[in-house]
Design an enzyme around this catalytic site. Structure first.
Site, PDB file in Angstrom:
ATOM      1  N   ARG A 108       6.042   6.777  -2.036  1.00  0.00           N
ATOM      2  CA  ARG A 108       5.119   5.882  -0.974  1.00  0.00           C
ATOM      3  C   ARG A 108       5.379   7.153   0.589  1.00  0.00           C
ATOM      4  NH1 ARG A 108       9.522   0.501   0.693  1.00  0.00           N
ATOM      5  NH2 ARG A 108       6.951  -0.308  -0.488  1.00  0.00           N
ATOM      6  N   HIS A 135      -1.254  -1.081   0.193  1.00  0.00           N
ATOM      7  CA  HIS A 135      -0.380  -0.961  -0.917  1.00  0.00           C
ATOM      8  C   HIS A 135      -0.343  -1.995  -1.881  1.00  0.00           C
ATOM      9  CE1 HIS A 135       3.434  -1.617  -2.126  1.00  0.00           C
ATOM     10  NE2 HIS A 135       4.495  -2.543  -1.198  1.00  0.00           N
ATOM     11  N   GLN A 138       1.833  -3.758  -4.700  1.00  0.00           N
ATOM     12  CA  GLN A 138       1.951  -5.147  -4.235  1.00  0.00           C
ATOM     13  C   GLN A 138       1.510  -6.291  -4.105  1.00  0.00           C
ATOM     14  OE1 GLN A 138       5.275  -6.096  -2.191  1.00  0.00           O
ATOM     15  NE2 GLN A 138       4.290  -8.249  -2.853  1.00  0.00           N
ATOM     16  N   ASP A 226       3.333 -10.834   6.578  1.00  0.00           N
ATOM     17  CA  ASP A 226       4.292  -9.881   6.633  1.00  0.00           C
ATOM     18  C   ASP A 226       4.925  -9.455   8.130  1.00  0.00           C
ATOM     19  OD1 ASP A 226       5.088  -7.392   5.248  1.00  0.00           O
ATOM     20  OD2 ASP A 226       3.240  -5.989   5.606  1.00  0.00           O
ATOM     21  N   CYS A 265       5.151  -9.661   0.983  1.00  0.00           N
ATOM     22  CA  CYS A 265       5.591  -9.365  -0.096  1.00  0.00           C
ATOM     23  C   CYS A 265       7.423  -8.467   0.226  1.00  0.00           C
ATOM     24  CB  CYS A 265       5.179  -7.822   0.473  1.00  0.00           C
ATOM     25  SG  CYS A 265       5.255  -6.821   2.164  1.00  0.00           S
ATOM     26  N   ARG A 293       6.121  -7.886  -9.100  1.00  0.00           N
ATOM     27  CA  ARG A 293       5.811  -6.297  -8.557  1.00  0.00           C
ATOM     28  C   ARG A 293       6.963  -5.400 -10.505  1.00  0.00           C
ATOM     29  NH1 ARG A 293       6.775  -4.440  -4.026  1.00  0.00           N
ATOM     30  NH2 ARG A 293       5.496  -2.423  -5.245  1.00  0.00           N
TER      31      ARG A 293
HETATM   32  N1  NVA Z   1       3.986  -3.693   6.053  1.00  0.00           N
HETATM   33  C1  NVA Z   1       5.241  -2.719   5.523  1.00  0.00           C
HETATM   34  C2  NVA Z   1       5.116  -3.680   3.969  1.00  0.00           C
HETATM   35  C3  NVA Z   1       6.914  -3.413   3.473  1.00  0.00           C
HETATM   36  C4  NVA Z   1       6.331  -3.257   2.009  1.00  0.00           C
HETATM   37  C5  NVA Z   1       5.605  -1.510   6.109  1.00  0.00           C
HETATM   38  O1  NVA Z   1       4.629  -1.173   5.778  1.00  0.00           O
HETATM   39  O2  NVA Z   1       6.690  -1.550   6.162  1.00  0.00           O
HETATM   40  N1   CP Z   2       7.420  -4.812  -0.842  1.00  0.00           N
HETATM   41  C1   CP Z   2       7.773  -3.877  -0.582  1.00  0.00           C
HETATM   42  O1   CP Z   2       7.234  -2.936  -1.357  1.00  0.00           O
HETATM   43  O2   CP Z   2       9.333  -3.726  -0.747  1.00  0.00           O
HETATM   44  P1   CP Z   2      10.311  -2.619  -0.931  1.00  0.00           P
HETATM   45  O3   CP Z   2       9.816  -2.236   0.761  1.00  0.00           O
HETATM   46  O4   CP Z   2      11.652  -2.925  -0.791  1.00  0.00           O
HETATM   47  O5   CP Z   2       9.790  -1.315  -1.453  1.00  0.00           O
END
Ligand code: NVA
Ligand code: CP
Length: 309
Positions: A108, A135, A138, A226, A265, A293
């Protein structure tokens, strides 16, 4: 050839369908097991997964950890700030070294180029656990949830309201391959990446872009949103003000199909992108989505190791 899971658009429809099918089958096969129990076939016994986090995570971290355990393998979490990566060791060298210790790497990170650089230099599968661009894990879970709740995916209409962000990129890619329509309602300044929309349309996908949230949700089977401020982004009153008309409310849900489901998500911000009555209401499928997930990622891991697809 090493199978990386970097973006939905890098897989064809057969591979994506095989992952979804495997996830549904494996989920059904272990309903009587405790969460820490290994699957009967322990299909990835002896396999180790390294997970690198350059951003926070609750679901991705926990669900991947449990996924590899249920498959019979093991995992380790590596926070980039405590790795030499955090002191300037290159992604390429990190990829080469980790490939000598573990069987797969999930990362990540912020810049999508770091993910692709990791894949370029790793000799084991690399999985995208979220970047600023996309992502995909997800959206595999989201599609699984739609299949479970609505019994179909192709031909459904998904309405996205809010920021044109990384999660939306993966939805648009998935829709163009697995043949569901995506209607996006965003402020002009926060539209989805144009190259993503163009590529999806070139694949034959239907991507409708509008400024009108009620137009996007008309006849929608799925309403999805989101956070308005993704990790690493600057907030600010101007952005929040631009997004305020795109909040998912009961009025918005009432404009979708009567059996429409709501997805998010998570993490969520009740009172910003969605009201509490929607996210905690009867059309919300968010807890199944979060659980999925785990099931989706088990199948993604199995696909990476050539066990399916
Ligand atoms: N769009 C959000 C998703 C978190 C799972 C982010 O990138 O923070
Ligand atoms: N939806 C998701 O990816 O959650 P986290 O940021 O908690 O991993």
């Amino acid at each position: 050839m090493t199978r990386h899971f970097l973006d939905i658009a890098e897989l064809d429809g057969d591979a994506l369908a095989a992952i979804l099918d495997d996830a549904l089958t494996a989920k059904a096969a272990r309903t009587d097991k405790s969460k820490g129990a290994v699957d009967d076939d322990a299909s990835l016994a002896g396999h180790a997964l390294a997970m690198i986090f350059e951003k926070n995570s609750t679901r991705t971290r926990t669900s991947f950890d449990m996924a590899i355990r249920q498959l019979g393998g093991s995992s380790m979490v590596l926070e980039s700030g405590t790795m030499q990566l955090g002191r300037g060791e290159t992604i390429a060298d990190t990829a080469r070294v980790l490939s000598r210790y573990v069987d797969a790497i999930m990362i990540r990170t912020d810049d999508h180029a770091k993910l692709t650089e990791m894949a370029d230099h790793a000799s084991v599968p690399v999985i995208n656990g979220l970047t600023d661009r996309s992502h995909p894990c997800q959206i595999m879970a989201d599609m699984l949830t739609v299949l479970e709740k609505l019994n179909r995916l192709a031909g459904t209409k998904w309405a996205w309201l809010g920021d044109g962000n990384n999660v939306l990129t993966s939805i648009i890619e998935a829709g163009s391959i697995l043949k569901f329509d995506v209607a996006v309602a965003c402020p002009e300044s926060l539209m989805p990446a144009p190259d993503v929309v163009t590529a999806a349309r070139e694949r034959g996908g239907t991507v409708e872009i509008t400024r009108d949230p009620m137009a996007a949700v008309a006849d929608a089977d799925v309403v999805v949103t989101d956070t308005w401020i993704s990790m690493g982004q600057q907030g600010g009153d101007a952005k929040l003000a631009a997004l305020e008309p795109y909040q998912v409310t009961e009025r918005v849900m009432a404009a979708a199909k009567p059996d429409a489901i709501f997805l998010h998500c998570l993490p969520a911000h009740r009172g910003e992108e969605v009201t509490a009555d929607v996210i905690d209401g009867p059309q919300s499928a968010i807890w199944d989505e979060a659980e999925n997930r785990l099931h989706a990622q088990k199948a993604i891991l199995r696909w990476c190791f050539g066990l399916i697809g």
